[in-house]
Design a protein around this motif. Structure first.
Motif, short mmCIF file in Angstrom:
data_model
loop_
_atom_site.label_atom_id
_atom_site.label_comp_id
_atom_site.label_asym_id
_atom_site.label_seq_id
_atom_site.Cartn_x
_atom_site.Cartn_y
_atom_site.Cartn_z
N ARG A 221 -32.35 -21.72 11.36
CA ARG A 221 -33.46 -21.50 10.21
C ARG A 221 -33.43 -23.07 10.22
NH1 ARG A 221 -33.27 -16.22 6.12
NH2 ARG A 221 -33.02 -14.60 7.81
N GLU A 222 -32.01 -23.79 9.26
CA GLU A 222 -32.50 -25.86 9.15
C GLU A 222 -33.23 -26.08 10.37
OE1 GLU A 222 -28.98 -27.19 7.76
OE2 GLU A 222 -30.07 -26.31 5.79
N GLY A 223 -33.13 -25.66 11.84
CA GLY A 223 -33.49 -26.16 12.80
C GLY A 223 -34.87 -25.50 13.14
N GLN A 224 -35.48 -24.25 13.01
CA GLN A 224 -36.63 -23.74 13.46
C GLN A 224 -37.47 -24.51 11.84
OE1 GLN A 224 -36.25 -20.02 12.85
NE2 GLN A 224 -34.99 -19.87 14.89
N LEU A 225 -37.00 -25.02 11.04
CA LEU A 225 -37.70 -25.45 9.97
C LEU A 225 -38.03 -27.02 9.80
CD1 LEU A 225 -39.07 -25.54 6.45
CD2 LEU A 225 -37.01 -25.85 5.74
N ASP A 226 -36.65 -27.44 10.34
CA ASP A 226 -37.20 -29.28 10.78
C ASP A 226 -38.14 -29.69 12.20
OD1 ASP A 226 -35.42 -29.92 8.89
OD2 ASP A 226 -33.59 -29.20 10.19
N THR A 227 -38.02 -28.19 12.89
CA THR A 227 -38.52 -28.84 14.27
C THR A 227 -40.27 -27.90 13.64
OG1 THR A 227 -36.99 -27.40 16.00
CG2 THR A 227 -39.73 -27.62 16.37
N ILE A 228 -40.46 -26.82 12.87
CA ILE A 228 -41.98 -26.65 12.22
C ILE A 228 -42.74 -28.06 11.35
CG2 ILE A 228 -43.12 -25.64 10.80
CD1 ILE A 228 -41.37 -22.93 11.70
N LEU A 229 -41.89 -28.63 9.87
CA LEU A 229 -41.81 -29.86 9.53
C LEU A 229 -42.54 -30.95 10.37
CD1 LEU A 229 -39.81 -29.33 6.30
CD2 LEU A 229 -42.39 -28.51 7.25
N SER A 230 -41.06 -31.06 11.24
CA SER A 230 -41.71 -32.63 12.20
C SER A 230 -43.42 -32.12 12.95
CB SER A 230 -40.80 -32.20 13.06
OG SER A 230 -39.53 -32.69 12.60
N SER A 231 -43.14 -30.70 13.50
CA SER A 231 -44.74 -30.75 14.81
C SER A 231 -45.93 -30.37 13.39
CB SER A 231 -44.05 -30.05 15.54
OG SER A 231 -44.02 -28.13 14.41
N MET A 232 -45.74 -30.56 12.42
CA MET A 232 -46.73 -30.29 11.40
C MET A 232 -48.05 -32.10 11.16
SD MET A 232 -45.63 -28.26 8.47
CE MET A 232 -46.82 -28.40 7.31
N ASP A 233 -49.12 -31.33 11.66
CA ASP A 233 -49.65 -33.05 11.21
C ASP A 233 -49.58 -33.77 10.02
OD1 ASP A 233 -49.97 -33.68 14.03
OD2 ASP A 233 -51.91 -32.17 14.02
N ASP A 234 -50.02 -32.15 8.47
CA ASP A 234 -50.41 -32.32 7.35
C ASP A 234 -48.63 -32.59 7.07
OD1 ASP A 234 -51.86 -31.23 7.92
OD2 ASP A 234 -51.30 -29.38 6.86
N SER A 235 -48.41 -33.48 5.83
CA SER A 235 -47.81 -34.19 5.00
C SER A 235 -47.05 -33.03 4.61
CB SER A 235 -47.43 -35.49 4.92
OG SER A 235 -48.15 -36.78 5.42
N VAL A 236 -45.64 -33.20 4.04
CA VAL A 236 -44.79 -32.35 3.28
C VAL A 236 -43.55 -33.13 2.64
CG1 VAL A 236 -43.36 -30.05 2.82
CG2 VAL A 236 -45.16 -30.63 4.75
N ILE A 237 -43.67 -32.56 1.34
CA ILE A 237 -42.65 -33.44 0.64
C ILE A 237 -42.42 -32.20 -0.76
CG2 ILE A 237 -42.57 -35.69 -1.48
CD1 ILE A 237 -44.04 -37.32 -0.20
N ALA A 238 -41.00 -32.25 -1.18
CA ALA A 238 -41.01 -31.42 -1.58
C ALA A 238 -39.84 -32.57 -2.87
CB ALA A 238 -39.62 -30.45 -1.64
N VAL A 239 -40.23 -32.09 -4.19
CA VAL A 239 -39.73 -32.12 -5.40
C VAL A 239 -38.61 -31.37 -6.73
CG1 VAL A 239 -40.69 -34.91 -5.27
CG2 VAL A 239 -41.28 -33.00 -7.05
N ASN A 240 -37.34 -32.18 -6.97
CA ASN A 240 -36.79 -30.87 -7.43
C ASN A 240 -37.54 -31.48 -9.69
OD1 ASN A 240 -35.57 -33.82 -8.40
ND2 ASN A 240 -33.75 -32.62 -7.09
N MET A 241 -37.19 -30.66 -9.86
CA MET A 241 -37.41 -30.94 -11.21
C MET A 241 -36.83 -32.81 -11.95
SD MET A 241 -38.48 -28.46 -12.45
CE MET A 241 -38.94 -28.36 -14.95
N ARG A 242 -35.95 -32.92 -11.43
CA ARG A 242 -35.59 -34.39 -11.94
C ARG A 242 -36.66 -35.67 -11.33
NH1 ARG A 242 -30.19 -32.50 -11.13
NH2 ARG A 242 -30.29 -33.86 -8.83
#
Length: 561
Positions: A221-242
C-alpha cells in the motif's frame, strides 16, 4: 538509594539460583543433623557416666572413705579407676573437700558432663567427662563437607541441563524478536517441546507469519501510495499538529524547493510561505476545508490553488492537515485571454457595426437622393463589411487550427515559388508606397508541409512588412539552410516594435498600436494564425525588432527528405 539488580545471562541466573538454594538446603540440613548427632552423643555420654558412676560407687563402697589411714589407699584406688575408665573421678567428703581423685587445672564444673553418686559415710562420688570430648569427629565433618560438595555439584549439573532446555528456546525467541525489530518478518524458531515454552514458540511463529503478511500489505500500500503521489501533477503536503511535515510528494518538493530531509521540518521553515502555513493552521484549528489561491512567491506570476483538509483518526480526532496544491497559472492566463478575446471580438465587431448603422440612419433620414453621398456611404459600408468578414474568417481559421480540425495536406513545397507568388501578389501594394519588395531566395528550397497554409504564412508576414513600412522603405525575404531545416527571414525597414511588446506579439488581438492597426485594415489575428500554422508544421518562429529600425521574423521549417 540505588536499587540492587542481578545482571547476567538467564542460564547463569537460574543455575546460580539452584546452586544457592541447594547449598542453603544442604547447609541447613547438615546443621540440624549435626545438632541431632551432638545431642545423641551427649545423651549417650550421660548414660555411660551414670553406668560408670553406679559401678564405681559399688567398688568404692568397700573402702573407708572417712578413715584417715585408708585415704592413701582410696586415692590409689581412684587413680587406678581413672586410668582404667578414662574418666575424671573425684571423691568429696561431707565437708566438701576432695579426699581422692584429681582436679584438672582451670577446673570449671560447667565444662564437664558430671554424674554424682552418694557413698557410705556421707561422701559423694563425682564422675566427670569433658564436654570437648563429646563432639563429632573430624572425619564425620569432612564426610559431611564432601557430601555437600557432591550434592551441590550434582544439583548444579542437573540444573544447568534443565535450565538450558528452558533458556535455549528463550534465546531463540529473543533472536526472533530482534529480527522483528529490524522488520525481518517470516523467521521461525525451532519448537523443541510441547510445554508452555513450546506453545510460546509456536505462538511467536504464528505472530511472525501474521506480521510478515501485515507488513507486506502495508509495504504494497505504501508503494502504491508513493507511486500515486509521485505520478500526481498536483502537489501534496501533510503536516501534524506540531506543524511538522509528515508527507510531501515529488511535485510538492519541486514546487517549494523542499530539501531532501524536509520530512519532519516545520512547514514554514521548509516552504517560507506564510499564506500556506496560515491555511493549514486554520484547517487544524477549525477542522474545516479551505480553498484559496496564492502567489508562489512575492512578485511571482505563478498562481497556486490550495485546498486544505483536516487529517482525522478513526475516532474523528484531528491529527493534522493535508494541502493539495495545483499550479493554475496557465489556467488563469487562459481565462484572462478568453476574457480579452471576448472583449476584443465584441469591440472589433461593434466598431464597424456602429459605423454601418450610422451611415444607414443618415441615408434613411432623407439623403437617398444624393447619389454622390449615397455612393460614398455605400463604399464605406462595404469596406466595414469586408473587415468584419475578414475578422470572422480569421477567427474561423484560428479556431480550426487550434482545434486540430483544419485538414493538413503534407507534401513537398517549394518555398522560393511560394514567396515569388507572394511578392507578385503584393507588388502593386508596395509600389503604391514606393517600397522595394524583394525575394532574395534564388534557388528552389523544398520543405515538408501544407502548401496552402504556408502560402497563408508568407502572405501574412510579407503583407505586415508592407503595411508597417513607411514610404520609400524596403521589405525582403531571404533564407539560411541548415542540415535538416531551413530558416526563412522576412525583414523590413518599418516602424519596428518596442521590446516590451515582443513577448505578446503572437497573442490573439494583440496590437502594438490599435489605432494604426485599424487604419491598415488588420484584424489582430494574423500573427496568431501564423504561429499556430508554424507550430502545426513542428517549426519555430521568432521576432527581432527595434523601434525606427525595422523588424525581422524568422521561421524554421523542416526540409523534405
Amino acid at each position: 538509594m540505588k536499587k540492587w539488580s542481578f545482571k547476567g545471562p538467564l542460564l547463569f541466573k537460574l543455575t546460580a539460583l539452584v546452586l544457592v538454594v541447594t547449598l542453603l538446603s544442604v547447609g541447613v540440613t547438615t546443621f540440624f543433623v549435626a545438632r541431632l548427632a551432638q545431642r545423641s552423643l551427649e545423651i549417650k555420654a550421660r548414660e555411660q557416666l551414670r553406668a560408670d558412676a553406679q559401678l564405681l560407687s559399688l567398688i568404692l563402697d568397700e573402702a573407708d572413705t572417712d578413715g584417715t589411714q585408708d585415704r592413701q589407699a582410696l586415692a590409689e584406688r581412684v587413680a587406678s579407676l581413672e586410668e582404667t575408665t578414662g574418666r575424671t573421678i573425684r571423691v568429696v567428703d561431707a565437708s566438701g573437700q576432695v579426699v581422692a581423685g584429681s582436679t584438672p587445672s582451670g577446673f570449671r564444673l560447667d565444662d564437664y558432663f558430671a554424674v554424682f553418686s552418694d557413698l557410705e559415710g556421707g561422701a559423694v562420688l563425682q564422675v566427670l567427662l569433658p564436654k570437648s570430648e563429646v563432639s563429632m569427629s573430624r572425619g564425620i565433618a569432612e564426610g559431611a563437607l564432601i557430601i555437600t560438595v557432591v550434592v551441590a555439584a550434582s544439583s548444579m549439573a542437573v540444573a544447568y541441563v534443565v535450565n538450558r532446555s528452558i533458556t535455549i528456546p528463550i534465546y531463540d525467541l529473543l533472536g526472533l524478536v530482534r529480527k522483528m525489530q529490524e522488520r525481518k518478518f517470516g523467521r521461525m524458531v525451532l519448537v523443541r517441546s510441547t510445554d508452555e515454552i513450546g506453545q510460546l514458540g509456536r505462538a511467536f511463529n504464528e505472530l511472525s507469519e501474521v506480521l510478515d503478511d501485515l507488513f507486506a500489505t502495508i509495504r504494497n500500500r505504501e508503494g502504491q501510495l508513493d507511486t500515486i503521489l509521485s505520478s500526481m501533477d498536483d502537489s501534496v503536503i501533510a503536516v501534524n499538529m506540531r506543524r511538522d511535515i509528515i508527507l510531501a510528494n515529488r511535485a510538492a518538493a519541486d514546487l517549494w524547493d523542499l530539501p531532501e530531509n524536509g520530512i519532519g521540518q516545520n512547514i514554514f521553515e521548509a516552504t517560507r510561505h506564510e499564506e500556506l502555513t496560515r491555511i493549514l493552521e486554520k484547517t487544524m484549528d477549525s477542522g474545516e476545508t479551505f480553498t484559496n489561491e496564492v502567489r508562489l512567491r512575492p512578485g511571482s506570476e505563478r498562481t497556486i490553488a490550495i485546498t486544505s483538509s483536516p487529517l482525522q483518526d478513526p475516532r474523528g480526532r484531528i491529527q493534522g492537515a493535508v494541502a493539495v496544491m495545483r499550479d493554475v497559472t496557465s489556467l488563469r492566463h487562459l481565462e484572462q485571454m478568453r476574457q480579452e478575446f471576448v472583449s476584443n471580438v465584441s469591440h472589433e465587431l461593434r466598431t464597424p457595426l456602429t459605423s454601418i448603422k450610422g451611415f444607414v440612419e443618415t441615408l434613411l433620414n432623407g439623403h437617398l437622393d444624393d447619389k454622390q453621398l449615397l455612393e460614398r456611404f455605400l463604399n464605406i459600408i462595404k469596406a466595414e463589411t469586408d473587415r468584419m468578414i475578414a475578422l470572422i474568417n480569421d477567427l474561423l481559421d484560428l479556431s480550426r487550427i487550434e482545434g486540430g480540425k483544419l485538414r493538413f495536406n503534407k507534401a513537398a513545397v517549394d518555398m522560393k515559388k511560394v514567396f515569388d507568388d507572394t511578392v507578385l501578389l503584393l507588388q502593386s501594394k508596395a509600389e503604391d508606397k514606393q517600397i522595394t519588395l524583394q525575394n532574395n531566395i534564388y534557388d528552389p528550397i523544398i520543405v515538408e508541409g501544407d502548401e496552402k497554409l504556408l502560402r497563408q504564412v508568407a502572405l501574412n508576414l510579407v503583407d505586415n512588412g508592407v503595411k508597417y513600412t513607411p514610404e520609400g522603405g524596403r521589405v525582403w525575404i531571404e533564407a539560411e539552410q541548415g542540415l535538416d531545416s531551413v530558416e526563412f527571414i522576412v525583414a523590413d525597414t518599418g516602424v519596428g516594435i518596442a521590446s516590451e511588446h515582443l513577448d505578446r506579439i503572437f497573442e490573439r488581438f494583440y496590437r502594438v498600436d490599435k489605432g494604426r492597426a485599424r487604419q491598415t485594415g488588420g484584424t489582430g489575428l494574423g500573427l496568431a494564425i501564423v504561429k499556430h500554422i508554424i507550430d502545426r508544421h513542428k517549426g519555430t518562429i521568432a521576432i527581432e525588432s527595434r523601434v525606427g529600425k525595422g523588424t525581422k521574423i524568422r521561421i524554421t521549417l523542416k526540409k523534405m527528405n
